[in-house]
Design a protein around this motif. Structure first.
Motif, short mmCIF file in Angstrom:
data_model
loop_
_atom_site.label_atom_id
_atom_site.label_comp_id
_atom_site.label_asym_id
_atom_site.label_seq_id
_atom_site.Cartn_x
_atom_site.Cartn_y
_atom_site.Cartn_z
N ARG A 104 0.91 -1.08 -0.02
CA ARG A 104 0.08 0.00 -0.07
C ARG A 104 0.82 1.27 0.20
NH1 ARG A 104 -4.96 -1.12 -1.58
NH2 ARG A 104 -5.73 0.41 -0.54
N LEU A 105 0.76 2.26 -0.68
CA LEU A 105 1.53 3.27 -1.03
C LEU A 105 0.87 4.77 -0.45
CD1 LEU A 105 2.40 2.54 -4.78
CD2 LEU A 105 3.61 1.90 -2.53
N GLY A 106 -0.03 4.95 -0.03
CA GLY A 106 -0.80 6.13 0.58
C GLY A 106 -0.01 6.77 1.42
N ALA A 107 0.76 6.15 2.56
CA ALA A 107 1.44 6.63 3.58
C ALA A 107 2.68 7.07 3.19
CB ALA A 107 1.59 5.71 4.91
N HIS A 108 3.21 6.88 1.81
CA HIS A 108 4.45 7.06 1.30
C HIS A 108 4.58 8.03 0.02
CE1 HIS A 108 6.03 3.62 3.77
NE2 HIS A 108 5.17 3.11 3.23
N ARG A 109 3.26 8.47 -0.25
CA ARG A 109 3.24 9.19 -1.49
C ARG A 109 3.57 10.70 -1.45
NH1 ARG A 109 -1.78 8.37 -5.06
NH2 ARG A 109 -2.30 7.13 -3.12
N ALA A 110 3.51 11.24 -0.11
CA ALA A 110 4.19 12.69 -0.17
C ALA A 110 5.46 12.66 -0.23
CB ALA A 110 3.73 13.10 1.32
N ALA A 111 6.19 11.50 0.53
CA ALA A 111 7.76 11.47 0.51
C ALA A 111 8.22 11.29 -0.89
CB ALA A 111 8.12 10.46 1.47
N MET A 112 7.52 10.41 -1.76
CA MET A 112 8.12 10.18 -3.16
C MET A 112 7.86 11.40 -3.80
SD MET A 112 6.45 6.41 -3.98
CE MET A 112 4.80 6.67 -3.28
N ALA A 117 10.28 15.95 -6.68
CA ALA A 117 10.37 17.35 -6.80
C ALA A 117 11.64 17.95 -6.46
CB ALA A 117 9.29 17.97 -6.19
N ALA A 118 12.50 17.51 -5.52
CA ALA A 118 13.60 18.00 -5.44
C ALA A 118 14.66 17.40 -6.53
CB ALA A 118 14.11 17.32 -3.84
N ASP A 119 14.60 16.37 -6.90
CA ASP A 119 15.81 15.92 -8.10
C ASP A 119 15.09 16.71 -9.27
OD1 ASP A 119 16.60 14.17 -6.07
OD2 ASP A 119 15.54 12.43 -6.96
N LEU A 120 14.05 16.97 -9.58
CA LEU A 120 13.77 17.61 -10.81
C LEU A 120 13.65 19.13 -10.75
CD1 LEU A 120 11.27 15.24 -12.27
CD2 LEU A 120 13.50 15.21 -12.65
N CYS A 121 13.76 19.75 -9.48
CA CYS A 121 13.99 21.10 -9.19
C CYS A 121 12.44 21.87 -9.49
CB CYS A 121 14.98 22.00 -9.84
SG CYS A 121 16.75 21.23 -9.55
N LEU A 122 11.36 21.10 -9.22
CA LEU A 122 10.07 21.47 -9.36
C LEU A 122 9.32 21.56 -8.23
CD1 LEU A 122 8.79 18.60 -12.11
CD2 LEU A 122 9.28 21.16 -12.45
N GLU A 123 8.46 22.42 -8.08
CA GLU A 123 7.39 22.66 -7.08
C GLU A 123 6.85 21.10 -6.92
OE1 GLU A 123 4.77 25.33 -8.52
OE2 GLU A 123 6.28 27.13 -8.41
N THR A 124 6.32 20.81 -5.71
CA THR A 124 5.77 19.52 -5.51
C THR A 124 4.32 19.26 -6.28
OG1 THR A 124 6.84 19.53 -3.33
CG2 THR A 124 4.99 17.75 -3.68
N ALA A 125 3.85 20.47 -6.42
CA ALA A 125 2.55 20.53 -7.15
C ALA A 125 2.55 20.10 -8.51
CB ALA A 125 1.87 21.89 -7.10
N ARG A 126 3.77 20.26 -9.07
CA ARG A 126 3.92 19.70 -10.44
C ARG A 126 4.50 18.27 -10.62
NH1 ARG A 126 5.01 24.17 -14.29
NH2 ARG A 126 4.54 25.96 -13.22
N VAL A 127 4.22 17.65 -9.48
CA VAL A 127 4.62 16.08 -9.44
C VAL A 127 3.17 15.26 -8.83
CG1 VAL A 127 6.04 14.31 -8.43
CG2 VAL A 127 6.95 16.67 -9.01
N ASN A 128 2.87 14.26 -9.82
CA ASN A 128 1.59 13.80 -9.32
C ASN A 128 1.82 12.25 -9.28
OD1 ASN A 128 -1.29 14.01 -8.37
ND2 ASN A 128 -1.42 12.94 -10.34
N ALA A 147 4.70 -2.39 -11.77
CA ALA A 147 4.77 -1.51 -12.89
C ALA A 147 4.50 -0.11 -12.58
CB ALA A 147 4.10 -2.02 -14.04
N CYS A 148 4.97 0.70 -13.73
CA CYS A 148 4.66 2.30 -13.39
C CYS A 148 4.54 2.75 -15.08
CB CYS A 148 5.66 2.91 -12.55
SG CYS A 148 5.21 4.55 -12.42
N GLN A 149 3.60 3.57 -15.09
CA GLN A 149 3.41 4.27 -16.15
C GLN A 149 3.64 5.82 -15.94
OE1 GLN A 149 -0.63 3.25 -17.16
NE2 GLN A 149 -0.04 1.66 -18.50
N ALA A 150 4.22 6.56 -16.90
CA ALA A 150 4.49 7.97 -16.54
C ALA A 150 4.46 8.74 -17.68
CB ALA A 150 6.00 8.21 -15.83
N ILE A 151 4.30 10.17 -17.38
CA ILE A 151 3.98 10.99 -18.68
C ILE A 151 4.97 12.29 -18.00
CG2 ILE A 151 1.72 11.90 -17.93
CD1 ILE A 151 1.43 11.91 -21.01
N ALA A 152 5.43 13.18 -19.04
CA ALA A 152 6.18 14.30 -18.60
C ALA A 152 5.72 15.24 -19.82
CB ALA A 152 7.86 13.97 -18.67
N LEU A 153 5.68 16.66 -19.35
CA LEU A 153 5.54 17.56 -20.20
C LEU A 153 6.72 18.52 -19.98
CD1 LEU A 153 3.85 19.35 -22.26
CD2 LEU A 153 2.75 20.54 -20.04
#
Length: 178
Positions: A104-112, A117-128, A147-153
């Motif tokens: 279950r990942l809910g408790a870890h989502r904020a830390a992820m 956000a830190a590694d990409l130099c983004l505001e956390t709001a730009r990471v979902n 598995a994981c699917q991701a998209i980036a703009l």
């Protein structure tokens, strides 16, 4: 503006945790992988590299090279961000969906999100980050892996220009304001 998508998958093996978004998450199994097996960061790397037309994670960090054995995938993500910056790209946002029956990942989502956000130099709001199960179907649903699917703009924004200003990297034409 350019969009890229990424996908990664790893099978479960013996272990006591999985690494997702740079976080060690306790689990009854680990993942079979050359590096730390962080499917979330691997999919994000592929999405970002794809958006910039720079290949995929296997080109930049091949599993045939011993130096990447057990490597921290956060280093991969930071390197990809630097490659994009060198090419004049700015990351706008990233979005990912982790597919796993457990853990279950809910408790870890904020830390992820904070790590990414830190590694990409983004505001956390730009990471979902989202998570879903396989509803008991397929290798995900049977608990054989995750598995994981991701998209980036991303946008072309060479130093000294604002967002959506300046010439594009391939055409030399003016970017169209959005």
């Amino acid at each position: 503006m350019r969009i890229g998508q990424g996908y990664d998958v790893h099978a479960f093996t013996a272990g006591s945790y999985v690494t997702l978004g740079g976080e060690r998450i306790p689990h009854v199994r680990g993942v079979q992988a050359h590096s730390d097996g962080d499917v979330l960061l691997h999919a994000l790397c592929d999405a970002l590299l794809g958006a910039a037309g720079l290949g995929d994670i296997g080109i930049h960090f091949p599993d045939s090279e011993a130096r990447w054995r057990g490597a921290d995938s956060r280093g991969f993500l930071r390197h990809v961000r630097e490659l994009l910056q060198q090419k004049g790209y700015r990351i706008v946002n990233v979005d990912a969906t982790i597919l796993a029956e457990a853990p279950r990942l809910g408790a870890h989502r904020a830390a992820m999100r904070a790590n990414i956000a830190a590694d990409l130099c983004l505001e956390t709001a730009r990471v979902n980050i989202k998570a879903t199960t396989g509803e008991g179907l397929g290798f995900i649903g049977h608990g054989e892996g995750l598995a994981c699917q991701a998209i980036a703009l991303i946008e072309y924004a060479p130093e000294g220009t604002g967002p959506r200003e300046g010439a594009g990297p391939e055409t030399g034409s003016e970017a169209v304001p959005v």
